[in-house]
Design a protein around this motif. Structure first.
Motif, short mmCIF file in Angstrom:
data_model
loop_
_atom_site.label_atom_id
_atom_site.label_comp_id
_atom_site.label_asym_id
_atom_site.label_seq_id
_atom_site.Cartn_x
_atom_site.Cartn_y
_atom_site.Cartn_z
N GLY A 96 0.80 -1.23 0.00
CA GLY A 96 0.00 0.00 0.00
C GLY A 96 0.83 1.27 0.00
O GLY A 96 0.32 2.36 -0.24
N LEU A 100 2.15 3.00 -4.43
CA LEU A 100 1.49 4.29 -4.60
C LEU A 100 2.18 5.08 -5.71
O LEU A 100 3.39 5.29 -5.65
CB LEU A 100 1.57 5.11 -3.32
CG LEU A 100 0.48 4.96 -2.27
CD1 LEU A 100 0.72 5.99 -1.19
CD2 LEU A 100 -0.90 5.11 -2.87
N GLY B 57 -3.80 2.88 0.07
CA GLY B 57 -2.84 2.70 -1.01
C GLY B 57 -3.04 1.38 -1.74
O GLY B 57 -2.89 1.29 -2.95
N ALA B 60 -5.91 1.85 -4.07
CA ALA B 60 -5.49 2.64 -5.22
C ALA B 60 -4.61 1.82 -6.15
O ALA B 60 -4.76 1.86 -7.37
CB ALA B 60 -4.76 3.89 -4.76
N ALA B 61 -3.70 1.02 -5.55
CA ALA B 61 -2.77 0.25 -6.36
C ALA B 61 -3.46 -0.89 -7.10
O ALA B 61 -2.94 -1.41 -8.07
CB ALA B 61 -1.65 -0.29 -5.47
N LYS B 63 -6.20 -0.64 -8.72
CA LYS B 63 -6.94 -0.13 -9.88
C LYS B 63 -6.10 -0.24 -11.15
O LYS B 63 -4.88 -0.36 -11.10
CB LYS B 63 -7.34 1.33 -9.63
CG LYS B 63 -8.36 1.45 -8.49
CD LYS B 63 -8.80 2.87 -8.27
CE LYS B 63 -9.72 2.92 -7.06
NZ LYS B 63 -10.15 4.28 -6.73
N LEU B 67 -0.62 5.33 -15.43
CA LEU B 67 0.17 6.47 -14.95
C LEU B 67 1.65 6.23 -15.21
O LEU B 67 2.16 5.14 -14.98
CB LEU B 67 -0.05 6.67 -13.44
CG LEU B 67 -1.46 7.02 -12.98
CD1 LEU B 67 -1.54 7.00 -11.46
CD2 LEU B 67 -1.89 8.37 -13.53
N GLY B 68 2.30 7.27 -15.68
CA GLY B 68 3.74 7.19 -15.90
C GLY B 68 4.33 8.55 -15.57
O GLY B 68 4.33 8.97 -14.42
N GLY B 69 4.81 9.25 -16.58
CA GLY B 69 5.31 10.61 -16.36
C GLY B 69 6.54 10.64 -15.48
O GLY B 69 6.64 11.45 -14.57
N THR B 397 -11.51 7.69 -13.43
CA THR B 397 -11.26 7.32 -12.03
C THR B 397 -12.52 6.72 -11.41
O THR B 397 -12.46 5.77 -10.64
CB THR B 397 -10.80 8.56 -11.23
OG1 THR B 397 -9.71 9.15 -11.90
CG2 THR B 397 -10.37 8.17 -9.83
N PHE B 402 -6.98 4.69 -13.55
CA PHE B 402 -6.13 5.88 -13.60
C PHE B 402 -5.63 5.96 -15.04
O PHE B 402 -4.72 5.24 -15.44
CB PHE B 402 -4.96 5.77 -12.62
CG PHE B 402 -5.39 5.70 -11.17
CD1 PHE B 402 -6.30 6.62 -10.65
CD2 PHE B 402 -4.88 4.72 -10.33
CE1 PHE B 402 -6.69 6.56 -9.32
CE2 PHE B 402 -5.26 4.65 -9.00
CZ PHE B 402 -6.18 5.57 -8.49
N ILE B 405 -2.00 11.11 -17.15
CA ILE B 405 -1.74 12.42 -16.53
C ILE B 405 -2.18 13.52 -17.50
O ILE B 405 -1.81 13.48 -18.68
CB ILE B 405 -0.24 12.57 -16.21
CG1 ILE B 405 0.19 11.48 -15.21
CG2 ILE B 405 0.07 13.95 -15.66
CD1 ILE B 405 1.69 11.42 -14.95
#
Lengths: 489, 443
Positions: A96, A100, B57, B60-61, B63, B67-69, B397, B402, B405
């Protein structure tokens, strides 16, 4: 640590066709569409082809040629090599936290922000500062951040001050950081005991001085007793006082740099706050400032809105010095420090400083009693300084350091801040038995230096390699910074 | 510490209590009351609390993420977490005493070799903080080499954080920054030989839009105007597939090595990479490990050309770096070893092909287009016509995706653009999910 073996470079191991992690191949026609051949590189020549067990053995063997704080006493002065609690590691490895992504929507990572915000609050209290940035990722990174903050504040006043006063006993990062922040470092001579020389200070202190950087306790392990007076002198001239917090371990829970008149401090999570050094990093170097400097902190700054439980949002102040690292700094290092502080509490932290100082003084007196010279024989703080000039002249600091390895110890910091000295920082996590064993080893070395000095000159004897010839390695014709496939056997 | 320990030690020191040792601190500076900190928790209590705080977290992880950037999602083989938790690596200090640090030193020497080979440069250092600060260090290094020019020309398509950090670093040392525009059709930097007083030219490779810049053109222009060429790679895996910067004659290569075995970690620790030509090695910032010998002629590793460093040169040092990211560099070496010659190449190919497939599919959605024609590796920009990128991301979302960006935060002229990153972590189902959701949203 094992000895007398060699470990081939990974590039000299394996065989063509061996695979570690197997990856599914792609259709080459599709690849040509995805990325035309003229943009692509040739094969990764020189890369090894090893199996997973070969890879695991290689790194296991390398690890066996290394020494960490878990192996032995590692009393590097001003480095605070204390035990790194395993609980910190367990938390820092939680999925977690590791998984992130910082670009996730802010509302989905509130607890991560909360942890960072709470860490800031704790650091403010410990250091007596009004705000903290967690973004710097190393002590020196914190230094340049702190100095840039000072520079921005001076600019905002409409002033031009370009000098930073630095005692000659300071760590080398101080003058290098001052340069990086666009200042001219001015060396200030110190008294023999490392304390600030007022005559020198008064002479150097003019309207062009932006700040003075002081390590307190000093790199000689002594508290700067006149610190408040120094702060007043600087403040009267409109200059700031910067605290290099490398030696904060001596003060936690006892006294606060903010109360001493310091305007800025950088702290080292990988020293005082128990995060592992990792062979040289990653660290974290949060910077605390007094009210006047808050607007200039780097962004993002995590702000809390509303009370319990609060909403946390990364913010940018228009006066900010800018960004100093991607995203929020070394989050996983900060997380370890957070865990450490939550296990310690106020009393635990005070006990850290007390035990660290007691241990250092025990070494000071014990090493003095067996025959080492203590240049400043009065109570020290968390580290003690000893000289080996009582030993035969031909014995070098390096000889003693290397001989300590034979006795199973990592050597202390040597030849800094004085030539021919050892700066010994035992930390609070060592037991009396360990200190006694170290004292015994130092005593044996003393005897050996008289009766069989070759044991020292030839040391170390039991390490995987014997004394390394760094002078030869640095000669231009010998300089070898990489393995080269063209020269491969 | 037990009371007996304490008593014995106090007796030896000849003081009555620990408080006496602190008398060197003036009384008025000593705390009169305990610090106001949260009460200590036991390991059991704290673990329970941290597990709870990690829940958000974990959700969220779990999902679907594109995401990169600059913070890249790649699988980390299990061997790495196992090996890197070995205390001898984890709890060692900077390898100042080479005889007791051969493990760290050899691992870092191998890391330097890997980075030199991947970038096509002659030599690399043993790590910097991250790609952004490495870029700033590279410009400061260029200043030491190029005494003629003073202005640094930076591509506006370089990662926004990198440009921001560069601004922070350069502001106080009087090196002006001029940003180079990008071509809105190709997404590539426009580099024309009209730059005066040029110190260095800095371009992404690939750039923030995922577009692969023409380093050959950049080299020609830089040479013409007497500037050094600095290339910046924020997704290090690209180096396993793209022509190495060294082949184009880049003077200083910098990058972010997080892709090599470091999880996203909310943005840190990261791994700054820097490599250069042989002629400039002595201008490198940070630590460098060399291969030498011990007194018996046996191979040994040691920190070399330390005469550039702050602990010897103080204000004349090439940088103030002391602590770097050594453990992260060790991880990167492990990662590159685990994948090896063929594995790493195949991994990079897979990333490129997966990204290419998704890019094609997304382009077919009504209302979605690909604004930049330049070739990409595993990141690309999509344009959601008539809809703000951040709104589209918000709707995604809500569908537990996600989607990428939004460029709008840093590029106000591109309000409808989203940076999408595709790695080996993204399954075909992930891709389908995104295509389906975006199709719905764009209706």
């Amino acid at each position: 640590m094992i000895h007398n073996d060699t470990e081939k470079l990974i590039f000299e191991q394996g065989r063509a066709g061996r695979v570690g992690v197997d990856v599914e191949g792609v259709c080459l026609i599709e690849l040509d569409h995805a990325l035309p051949e003229e943009l692509r590189r040739g094969p990764l020549d020189g890369f090894p082809e090893v199996t997973e067990p070969e890879m695991v053995r290689h790194y296991t063997r390398l690890s066996q040629r290394n020494v960490g704080i878990d192996d032995t006493f590692y009393p590097l002065g001003s480095c605070t090599m204390k035990y790194n609690p395993r609980m910190n590691e367990a938390v820092a490895n939680m999925k977690g936290f590791t998984q992130l992504h910082p670009a996730m929507p802010v509302k989905d990572t509130q607890d991560a922000f909360r942890l960072l915000w709470e860490l800031e609050e704790m650091l403010k209290e410990i250091c007596g500062m009004d705000a903290f940035t967690l973004n710097p990722v190393a002590g020196a990174h914190g230094e340049v951040t702190g100095l840039k903050i000072i520079r921005a504040a001076i600019r905002a006043r409409g002033e031009k001050r370009d000098k930073v006063l630095i005692p000659t006993s300071a760590h080398g990062t101080n003058p290098a950081s001052a340069m990086l922040a666009g200042f001219t470092p001015v060396n200030i001579e110190v008294n023999p005991d490392g304390s600030v020389n007022f005559e020198a200070l008064e002479k150097a202190l003019d309207e062009n001085v932006a700040a003075m950087m002081i390590t307190n306790p000093s790199t000689l392990g002594l508290f700067e007793t006149n610190i408040k007076k120094i702060a007043d002198m600087l403040h009267a001239k409109g200059a700031f006082l910067y605290c290099d917090g490398a030696n904060l371990n001596a003060l936690v829970g006892i006294a606060r740099p903010g109360d001493m008149g310091f305007d800025v401090i950088q702290t080292n999570m990988h020293k005082t706050f128990s995060t592992p050094h990792g062979g040289g990093g990653p660290g974290a170097g949060p910077v605390g400032v007094k009210k006047e400097l808050v607007p200039f902190l780097p962004y993002p700054q995590i702000e809390k809105f509303f009370s319990t439980p609060g909403i946390f949002i990364p913010m940018t102040d228009e006066h900010s010095i800018g960004r100093i690292h991607s995203y929020y700094g070394n989050f996983l290092v900060l997380l370890r420090a957070y865990v450490y502080l939550r296990t310690m509490g106020a009393r635990g932290l005070r006990e850290v400083a007390e035990a660290a100082v007691l241990n250092a003084n025990y070494l000071r007196v014990s090493l003095r009693d067996i025959g080492y010279r203590i240049p400043f024989d009065r109570p020290c703080m968390h580290e003690c300084l000893i000289m080996h000039d009582g030993l035969p002249k031909e014995i070098k600091t390096l000889d003693i350091a290397k001989r300590l390895m034979d006795k199973g110890f990592h050597p202390p910091t040597m030849d800094f801040p004085l030539h021919g000295c050892f700066l010994i920082e035992p930390t609070e996590t060592e037991t009396k038995e360990t200190l006694d064993a170290f004292i015994k080893a130092m005593y044996e070395i003393l005897i050996e230096s008289e009766v069989s000095p070759e044991l020292l000159h030839d040391a170390p004897h039991i390490t995987p390699v014997k004394r390394v010839d760094d002078v030869a390695a640095n000669r231009p014709k010998n300089l070898n910074l990489r393995w080269n496939s063209n020269k491969a056997v | 510490m037990t009371e007996e320990d304490q008593a014995e030690m106090l007796k030896k020191i000849e003081v009555k209590d620990v408080g006496e040792l602190f008398e060197q601190i003036p009384e008025q500076l000593r705390l009169k009351q305990p610090l106001n900190l949260p009460a200590p928790l036991s390991e059991m209590e704290l673990m329970a609390m941290m597990e709870k705080l990690a829940k958000e977290g974990e959700i969220a992880a779990s999902k679907t993420s594109f995401l990169g950037g600059g913070i890249n999602r790649h699988y980390v083989p299990a061997t790495i977490s196992s090996l890197i938790s070995r205390e001898e690596f984890l709890t060692a200090y900077t390898p100042y005493q080479p005889e007791a640090s051969q493990g760290t030193l050899q691992a870092l020497y191998e890391f330097q070799t890997y980075i030199a080979m991947l970038s096509g440069m002659d030599a690399a250092n043993a790590s910097l903080y991250d790609g952004a600060t490495a870029t700033a260090e590279a410009v400061l290094m260029a200043k030491r080499i190029n005494k003629k020019g003073n202005t640094v020309y930076v591509s506006s398509a370089l990662h926004p954080h990198y440009r921001e950090v560069l601004r922070t670093y350069l502001r106080d040392v009087d090196i002006p920054i001029v940003e180079l525009a990008f071509d809105p059709k190709t997404g590539k930097t426009i580099i024309l030989p009209m730059m005066n007083d040029a110190l260095a030219v800095v371009v992404g490779y690939p750039n923030y839009f995922g577009v692969i810049e023409d380093l050959k053109d950049a080299r020609e222009v830089a040479t013409k105007i007497g500037a050094l060429l600095i290339s910046v790679t924020t997704e290090a895996l690209a180096l396993a597939l793209l022509k190495p910067p060294g082949e184009f004659g880049v003077d200083i290569f910098v990058g972010e090595g997080q892709s090599f075995g470091l999880p996203p970690s909310f943005g840190g620790p990261l791994l700054g990479l820097i490599a250069t030509k042989e002629a400039y090695v002595r201008n490198l910032p940070g630590r460098i490990i060399g291969r030498g010998q011990d007194k018996n002629g046996k191979d040994a590793f040691v920190i070399v050309i330390a005469t550039r460093e702050q602990h010897i040169k103080r204000e004349k040092a090439t940088s103030n770096i002391c602590t770097n990211e050594a453990l992260c560099a060790t991880i990167a070496g492990m990662y590159l070893t685990a994948y090896g010659k063929t594995g790493l190449a195949k991994l990079a190919q897979q990333n490129a092909v997966k990204a290419f497939r998704l890019r094609k599919k997304l382009a077919k959605i009504p209302g979605v287009s690909i604004p930049f024609s330049g070739n990409t590796f595993n990141e690309f920009v999509i344009r959601t016509e008539k809809r703000y990128g951040h709104n589209v991301l918000h709707y995604l979302t809500e569908r537990d995706i996600f989607g990428g960006i939004a460029l709008s935060k840093h590029y106000s002229n591109n309000p409808n653009d989203i940076l999408v990153s595709v790695t080996e972590m993204n399954t075909d189902e992930d891709a389908e999910k995104l295509v389906h959701a975006l199709t719905e949203i764009m209706k």
